[in-house]
Design an enzyme around this catalytic site. Structure first.
Site, PDB file in Angstrom:
ATOM      1  N   GLU A  26       0.832  -1.201   0.000  1.00  0.00           N
ATOM      2  CA  GLU A  26       0.000   0.000   0.000  1.00  0.00           C
ATOM      3  C   GLU A  26       0.868   1.252   0.000  1.00  0.00           C
ATOM      4  O   GLU A  26       0.620   2.195  -0.754  1.00  0.00           O
ATOM      5  CB  GLU A  26      -0.912  -0.009   1.227  1.00  0.00           C
ATOM      6  CG  GLU A  26      -1.790   1.221   1.334  1.00  0.00           C
ATOM      7  CD  GLU A  26      -2.629   1.251   2.597  1.00  0.00           C
ATOM      8  OE1 GLU A  26      -3.659   1.948   2.586  1.00  0.00           O
ATOM      9  OE2 GLU A  26      -2.263   0.596   3.593  1.00  0.00           O
ATOM     10  N   ARG A  27       1.890   1.260   0.831  1.00  0.00           N
ATOM     11  CA  ARG A  27       2.774   2.430   0.901  1.00  0.00           C
ATOM     12  C   ARG A  27       3.546   2.617  -0.391  1.00  0.00           C
ATOM     13  O   ARG A  27       3.767   3.746  -0.822  1.00  0.00           O
ATOM     14  CB  ARG A  27       3.692   2.297   2.112  1.00  0.00           C
ATOM     15  CG  ARG A  27       2.894   2.430   3.392  1.00  0.00           C
ATOM     16  CD  ARG A  27       3.688   2.148   4.636  1.00  0.00           C
ATOM     17  NE  ARG A  27       2.746   2.202   5.765  1.00  0.00           N
ATOM     18  CZ  ARG A  27       2.785   1.407   6.800  1.00  0.00           C
ATOM     19  NH1 ARG A  27       3.728   0.487   6.906  1.00  0.00           N
ATOM     20  NH2 ARG A  27       1.891   1.524   7.766  1.00  0.00           N
ATOM     21  N   GLU A 151       3.791  10.993  10.053  1.00  0.00           N
ATOM     22  CA  GLU A 151       4.377  10.950  11.385  1.00  0.00           C
ATOM     23  C   GLU A 151       4.541   9.501  11.860  1.00  0.00           C
ATOM     24  O   GLU A 151       5.524   9.162  12.532  1.00  0.00           O
ATOM     25  CB  GLU A 151       3.517  11.752  12.373  1.00  0.00           C
ATOM     26  CG  GLU A 151       3.529  13.256  12.116  1.00  0.00           C
ATOM     27  CD  GLU A 151       2.704  13.702  10.909  1.00  0.00           C
ATOM     28  OE1 GLU A 151       2.904  14.841  10.456  1.00  0.00           O
ATOM     29  OE2 GLU A 151       1.857  12.915  10.413  1.00  0.00           O
TER      30      GLU A 151
END
Length: 164
Positions: A26-27, A151
């Protein structure tokens, strides 16, 4: 046109990869998407700066504009090499969570900066919704949240920096 009814097997029978692999995939998909968005915004802006005339010369004739385009192109080339390396690692089954997180964070941050610079170089026109760069800027913002906020990506990357 008639609707087609599909029958799917129960979720337990679908061979999903492990969740860490899904997250990495996904990333990586988000990184590739953002790299493409940023390249498109750059090309649109490069064309604009070559064609738009201000004070009797194309915008590209202004040193500050030419240097900004050079910075954008350099950043895109560096990130493209990293994303391509991540694609190769994924193909080989060696893409780890931290590296996928780096690709996602770097690519989404870069896409945001490139789209923001594109709007700036378009001047007042860049802020008009009718221009592709205005829509690209708006569409790109959410990618820093998709697939885990950047983050969180930093936390996953930081875990690999600890020596103990």
């Amino acid at each position: 046109m008639s609707a087609v009814l599909l029958t799917l097997p129960p979720l337990s029978l679908i061979p999903f990869p492990p969740s860490s692999l899904r997250s990495s995939q996904e990333r990586l998909i988000i990184a590739v998407d953002c790299q493409a968005r940023a390249e498109n915004a750059f090309e649109t802006t490069r064309t604009w700066c070559n064609e738009r005339v201000a004070f009797g010369k194309p915008l590209i004739a202004k040193q500050v504009v030419a240097h900004k385009l050079a910075e954008m192109k350099t950043a895109l080339s560096i990130n493209r090499a990293f994303v391509d390396q991540c694609l190769q690692l994924h193909h080989e089954g060696r893409l780890d969570t931290a590296t996928a997180s780096m690709a996602k964070a770097a690519s989404t941050d870069l896409a945001w900066r490139i789209c923001d610079d594109a709007v700036q170089l378009h001047g007042g026109m860049g802020f008009m919704w009718e221009t592709s760069v205005a829509r690209q800027l708006a569409d790109t913002r959410v990618h820093r949240i998709y697939g885990g906020a950047n983050e969180i990506m930093k936390e996953l990357i930081a875990r690999t920096c600890k020596t103990n």
